[in-house]
Scaffold this motif. Structure first.
Motif, PDB file in Angstrom:
ATOM      1  N   UNK A 130       0.851  -1.200   0.000  1.00  0.00           N
ATOM      2  CA  UNK A 130       0.000   0.000   0.000  1.00  0.00           C
ATOM      3  C   UNK A 130       0.884   1.247   0.000  1.00  0.00           C
ATOM      4  N   UNK A 131       1.869   1.251   0.890  1.00  0.00           N
ATOM      5  CA  UNK A 131       2.710   2.444   1.002  1.00  0.00           C
ATOM      6  C   UNK A 131       3.484   2.710  -0.288  1.00  0.00           C
TER       7      UNK A 131
ATOM      8  N   UNK B 261       0.904   3.803  -3.024  1.00  0.00           N
ATOM      9  CA  UNK B 261       0.346   5.129  -2.736  1.00  0.00           C
ATOM     10  C   UNK B 261       1.313   6.238  -3.105  1.00  0.00           C
ATOM     11  N   UNK B 262       2.570   6.024  -2.755  1.00  0.00           N
ATOM     12  CA  UNK B 262       3.609   7.011  -3.050  1.00  0.00           C
ATOM     13  C   UNK B 262       3.830   7.156  -4.549  1.00  0.00           C
TER      14      UNK B 262
ATOM     15  N   UNK C 292       0.877   8.707  -6.598  1.00  0.00           N
ATOM     16  CA  UNK C 292       0.804  10.169  -6.484  1.00  0.00           C
ATOM     17  C   UNK C 292       1.814  10.838  -7.411  1.00  0.00           C
TER      18      UNK C 292
ATOM     19  N   UNK D  35      -4.221   7.142  -5.439  1.00  0.00           N
ATOM     20  CA  UNK D  35      -4.830   5.933  -4.882  1.00  0.00           C
ATOM     21  C   UNK D  35      -6.005   6.372  -4.017  1.00  0.00           C
ATOM     22  N   UNK D  36      -7.210   5.966  -4.428  1.00  0.00           N
ATOM     23  CA  UNK D  36      -8.414   6.455  -3.757  1.00  0.00           C
ATOM     24  C   UNK D  36      -9.030   5.433  -2.817  1.00  0.00           C
ATOM     25  N   UNK D  37      -8.679   4.172  -2.988  1.00  0.00           N
ATOM     26  CA  UNK D  37      -9.238   3.151  -2.100  1.00  0.00           C
ATOM     27  C   UNK D  37      -8.353   1.922  -2.134  1.00  0.00           C
ATOM     28  N   UNK D  38      -8.267   1.266  -0.987  1.00  0.00           N
ATOM     29  CA  UNK D  38      -7.599  -0.033  -0.887  1.00  0.00           C
ATOM     30  C   UNK D  38      -8.582  -0.990  -0.246  1.00  0.00           C
ATOM     31  N   UNK D  39      -8.641  -2.197  -0.766  1.00  0.00           N
ATOM     32  CA  UNK D  39      -9.395  -3.238  -0.076  1.00  0.00           C
ATOM     33  C   UNK D  39      -8.491  -4.437   0.148  1.00  0.00           C
TER      34      UNK D  39
END
Lengths: 256, 256
Positions: free
Chosen positions: B27-28, B31-32, B35, B41-45
């Protein structure tokens, strides 16, 4: 075999996780603890500090899971909007909680020097009408529960204190037990077929295969999970025997 | 101000993350990097290794986001079901990809000693019909893309190689820039009101406030994010001035 135990969903609320600024630590803590309580974590969503998204997501998942936990967004600043969004999701007013207000006012007053219980801090005593407080030893501002939704802070130390305060009130199920075995020098592709055969003859046990890459050597770890301890242990014993038959040296537990 | 840039959703597929066995690192990273590419990144499941859940989730999110990334579940073992679930979600056959098959067969054959290209490993060359390969320098088994869904491994080193291989093919937008400032000894509640005022006069900039707790001292970090670099820098300069006016010593950047 259908799992009829209570279920949990976690909403991680925060732009800082989606942007990569912060690496979440709460998923791992909650996933572990909820398995111990027999309330398996079935889904996690990371969502932004966006009112419409928070409200819609809360209303979707609270009908699908036994419990919904949220982390983040309950501090005193403008980007802390979780509490008011929960009120909107439940269609109830967002109002000052008298006990939270009184306890926070007393706490701030007794500090030396006293801390002003200003409007921003009073927001942390403002909650959906009908909320039950989650007091804890780490933060003066409480978390809260409304219906099946449990609202906690994002800072791990505070979140953990809030979770442990609420845990005894949750209706749990049979705990998930897990056992693992690993072996260096094994390629997943070499053991996939016999591992699949063990899975096929182990109903109620989920076998996961996870390669690892360590300075001390690469290998594969196999984890068995289920609610029947004897079945989990029997499955992992079969895996160990299979690894040995494949020429590897099985070691119980996770790789260091 | 509406953000009209392309959007991303990440599906982390794996029982091991939900159970707490593995702490996600993807995720990290994503996300980085997203951007930087202007594809926030608007959502993680995070979802389990469950066919019905994977298929339904993929079909929900692929219509809501510009790009959907998945991590996990593309190895050779029985619990690796992502690829066949993606085929089912798209309603296409799950078939051997001839180039993937040929390249993997050649790679395994040239190893010393040769590695058997057995049925389990051949599964990693089986993909939704129409998939495009994501070759990478780290793993012989490729990831793939079908439609707007990009399927990657869960092991961070492999995931990163696959992402960097596919990144140049994505249609990005204006990058998100972020600037931060922090100050020790500041309580969030003391600066919430002036911080909210700066937010109100900074359209297009999102200000996040994050308390930190370090051995070297506690404090608050403020992060400004947006697509207009000058606006982001102006906002963070205002925050620094506000912190100084509150008696704190602002330090640009994140706390060490």
């Amino acid at each position: 075999m259908t799992d009829t135990r209570p279920t949990a969903c976690l909403l991680v609320i925060g732009d800082e996780v989606l942007s990569g600024r912060t690496r979440d630590a709460n998923i791992q803590y909650l996933g572990t603890r909820l398995n111990e309580l027999g309330i398996p974590l079935r889904e996690v969503r990371v969502i932004p500090d966006d009112r419409a998204v928070i409200v819609a997501t809360v209303n979707e998942v609270r009908h699908r899971f036994t419990y919904v936990f949220t982390t983040g967004g309950i501090g005193p600043t403008h980007d802390d909007i979780t509490s008011e969004c929960i009120a909107e999701a439940f269609g109830v007013p967002w109002v000052v909680h008298p006990e939270a207000y009184a306890e926070m006012a007393a706490d701030y007053a007794r500090r030396n020097p006293p801390v002003e219980f200003n409007a921003a801090r009073q927001r942390m005593a403002t909650m959906p009408e009908g909320a039950t407080l989650i007091r804890n030893a780490v933060s003066v501002a409480p978390g809260f529960r409304i219906g099946n939704v449990i609202v906690m802070a994002g800072v791990p130390k505070v979140m953990q204190a809030m979770f442990e305060a609420v845990a005894p009130t949750l209706e749990g199920g049979i705990p998930t037990v897990s056992r693992s075995v690993h072996a260096q020098g094994v390629l997943e592709g070499a053991i996939a077929e016999p591992l699949g055969a063990i899975q096929a003859e182990s109903p109620g046990v989920a076998l996961g295969s996870y390669p690892y890459y360590r300075a001390g050597g690469n290998g594969v770890a196999i984890v068995a999970r289920g609610t029947d301890r004897a079945a989990v242990e029997a499955a992992i014993a079969k895996v160990a025997a299979m690894l040995r038959a494949a020429g590897a040296e099985p070691v119980f537990g996770e790789p260091a």
